[in-house]
Design a protein around this motif. Structure first.
Motif, short mmCIF file in Angstrom:
data_model
loop_
_atom_site.label_atom_id
_atom_site.label_comp_id
_atom_site.label_asym_id
_atom_site.label_seq_id
_atom_site.Cartn_x
_atom_site.Cartn_y
_atom_site.Cartn_z
N PRO A 6 -0.38 13.51 -17.21
CA PRO A 6 1.06 13.30 -17.04
C PRO A 6 1.41 12.67 -15.69
CG PRO A 6 0.50 15.60 -16.64
CD PRO A 6 -0.75 14.94 -17.14
N ARG A 7 2.45 11.86 -15.72
CA ARG A 7 2.99 11.31 -14.47
C ARG A 7 3.88 12.37 -13.84
NH1 ARG A 7 5.43 5.22 -13.77
NH2 ARG A 7 6.00 5.38 -11.55
N ALA A 8 3.75 12.56 -12.54
CA ALA A 8 4.49 13.65 -11.90
C ALA A 8 4.79 13.31 -10.44
CB ALA A 8 3.67 14.94 -11.97
N ILE A 9 5.77 14.01 -9.90
CA ILE A 9 6.08 13.93 -8.47
C ILE A 9 5.45 15.15 -7.82
CG2 ILE A 9 7.90 13.75 -6.74
CD1 ILE A 9 7.93 11.46 -8.69
N ILE A 10 4.47 14.92 -6.97
CA ILE A 10 3.73 16.05 -6.39
C ILE A 10 3.63 15.88 -4.87
CG2 ILE A 10 2.42 16.41 -8.51
CD1 ILE A 10 0.03 15.05 -7.22
N PRO A 11 3.29 16.97 -4.15
CA PRO A 11 3.17 16.87 -2.69
C PRO A 11 2.22 15.74 -2.29
CG PRO A 11 3.09 19.17 -3.38
CD PRO A 11 3.06 18.35 -4.64
N LYS A 12 2.60 15.04 -1.22
CA LYS A 12 1.87 13.84 -0.86
C LYS A 12 0.41 14.12 -0.51
CE LYS A 12 3.09 13.59 4.07
NZ LYS A 12 3.72 12.74 5.11
N ASN A 13 0.11 15.30 0.04
CA ASN A 13 -1.29 15.57 0.37
C ASN A 13 -2.16 15.69 -0.88
OD1 ASN A 13 -1.13 15.39 3.11
ND2 ASN A 13 -1.17 17.59 3.51
N ARG A 14 -1.57 16.12 -2.01
CA ARG A 14 -2.34 16.13 -3.26
C ARG A 14 -2.65 14.70 -3.71
NH1 ARG A 14 -0.23 20.78 -7.53
NH2 ARG A 14 -0.35 22.58 -6.11
N VAL A 15 -1.67 13.82 -3.54
CA VAL A 15 -1.89 12.41 -3.89
C VAL A 15 -2.94 11.80 -2.98
CG1 VAL A 15 -0.83 10.12 -4.04
CG2 VAL A 15 0.40 12.13 -4.88
N LYS A 16 -2.85 12.10 -1.69
CA LYS A 16 -3.84 11.58 -0.74
C LYS A 16 -5.23 12.11 -1.07
CE LYS A 16 -2.12 11.80 3.63
NZ LYS A 16 -1.82 10.48 4.17
N LEU A 17 -5.32 13.39 -1.44
CA LEU A 17 -6.61 13.95 -1.85
C LEU A 17 -7.14 13.22 -3.08
CD1 LEU A 17 -8.91 16.02 -1.92
CD2 LEU A 17 -7.34 17.60 -3.09
N LEU A 18 -6.27 13.00 -4.06
CA LEU A 18 -6.68 12.32 -5.28
C LEU A 18 -7.23 10.93 -4.98
CD1 LEU A 18 -6.77 12.03 -8.39
CD2 LEU A 18 -4.34 11.39 -8.30
N LEU A 19 -6.55 10.17 -4.13
CA LEU A 19 -6.99 8.81 -3.83
C LEU A 19 -8.24 8.79 -2.98
CD1 LEU A 19 -3.59 6.98 -3.23
CD2 LEU A 19 -5.14 6.76 -5.18
N ASN A 20 -8.37 9.73 -2.06
CA ASN A 20 -9.60 9.77 -1.26
C ASN A 20 -10.79 10.21 -2.10
OD1 ASN A 20 -9.34 9.36 1.93
ND2 ASN A 20 -7.39 10.09 1.13
N LEU A 21 -10.57 11.15 -3.03
CA LEU A 21 -11.65 11.54 -3.93
C LEU A 21 -12.02 10.36 -4.84
CD1 LEU A 21 -13.49 13.90 -4.71
CD2 LEU A 21 -11.79 14.56 -6.42
N PHE A 22 -11.01 9.57 -5.21
CA PHE A 22 -11.27 8.35 -5.98
C PHE A 22 -12.22 7.42 -5.22
CE2 PHE A 22 -10.22 3.86 -6.58
CZ PHE A 22 -10.37 3.70 -7.94
N LEU A 23 -11.99 7.25 -3.92
CA LEU A 23 -12.85 6.39 -3.12
C LEU A 23 -14.26 6.96 -2.99
CD1 LEU A 23 -10.52 5.21 -0.20
CD2 LEU A 23 -11.31 3.89 -2.16
N VAL A 24 -14.35 8.28 -2.84
CA VAL A 24 -15.68 8.92 -2.79
C VAL A 24 -16.42 8.67 -4.10
CG1 VAL A 24 -16.89 11.14 -2.73
CG2 VAL A 24 -15.04 10.68 -1.10
#
Length: 215
Positions: free
Chosen positions: A107-125
């Motif tokens: 689902p698309r959602a509005i979530i705390p920015k640190n969760r989004v940053k974690l998601l994108l950094n884990l994507f890079l890993v």
């Protein structure tokens, strides 16, 4: 005090290494733009030079937009971010790289920015785990609640980045540098979000997981 013994960087050192990472990511396409302009100055075929400039400019723009979400402030302290922005950033990043296909589920959602940053950094890993390219399948489960992010990668020469394993386990013995700052920051964000990181290796894929820590 961070629970992981490897999370010892001061604020200024963390900022400096993240800046080094961003510069490393954009210096190549920016240099290619300069090369294209030099070709024009030397009277090269306009179409070839302009194509190089156009492609490199898009690549640099995509990388900077990704970095703004993954490393930057992206709004005020405590702000929330639309996961749709993260999806677009990840897919555009893969298109610019031209070697990996990204699918995005959940689902698309509005979530705390640190969760989004974690998601994108884990994507890079996870992306670094398939250096020859392949596929990345991102799944968001209940992102606004008991969030769980799963990133499955498939490709040739798959491997879990060694620094990620060492920092996650608290066994990194050398100083963090510009090469290891990405897994470091990913682990730091996980602690900030009270989420746990794990990875599962199978014969045909590797799954990277971030999920809410057990109470």
């Amino acid at each position: 005090m961070p629970k992981n013994p490897n999370l010892t960087l001061s604020g200024p050192d963390l900022a400096a290494l993240l800046c080094s990472r961003v510069c490393h990511d954009v210096i190549s396409p920016v240099g290619a733009i300069n090369n294209g302009l030099e070709l024009l100055d030397e009277g090269a075929a306009d179409a070839d030079a302009l194509d190089l400039i156009r492609t490199s400019a898009i690549n640099a723009s995509v990388r900077l937009k990704f970095a703004r979400l993954a490393f930057g402030a992206s709004g005020s302290v405590g702000a929330s971010i639309d996961t749709g922005e993260a999806e677009k950033a990840a897919k555009d990043f893969a298109v610019a790289e031209k070697k990996t296909e990204v699918t995005w589920n959940g689902p698309r959602a509005i979530i705390p920015k640190n969760r989004v940053k974690l998601l994108l950094n884990l994507f890079l890993v996870a992306y670094a785990g398939i250096p020859r390219g392949g596929s990345v399948d991102v799944t968001l489960i209940d992102p606004e609640g008991t969030a769980r992010f799963e990133i499955v990668v498939k490709g040739r020469m798959m491997r879990v980045p060694a620094k990620f394993v060492e920092i996650c386990s608290g066994t990194l013995e050398e100083a963090v540098d510009a090469h290891s700052i990405l897994p470091y920051y990913t682990v730091l964000l996980a602690e900030e979000c009270d989420m746990e990181l794990k990875h599962i290796v199978s014969e045909d894929n590797i799954t990277f997981i971030a999920e809410m820590a057990a109470a």
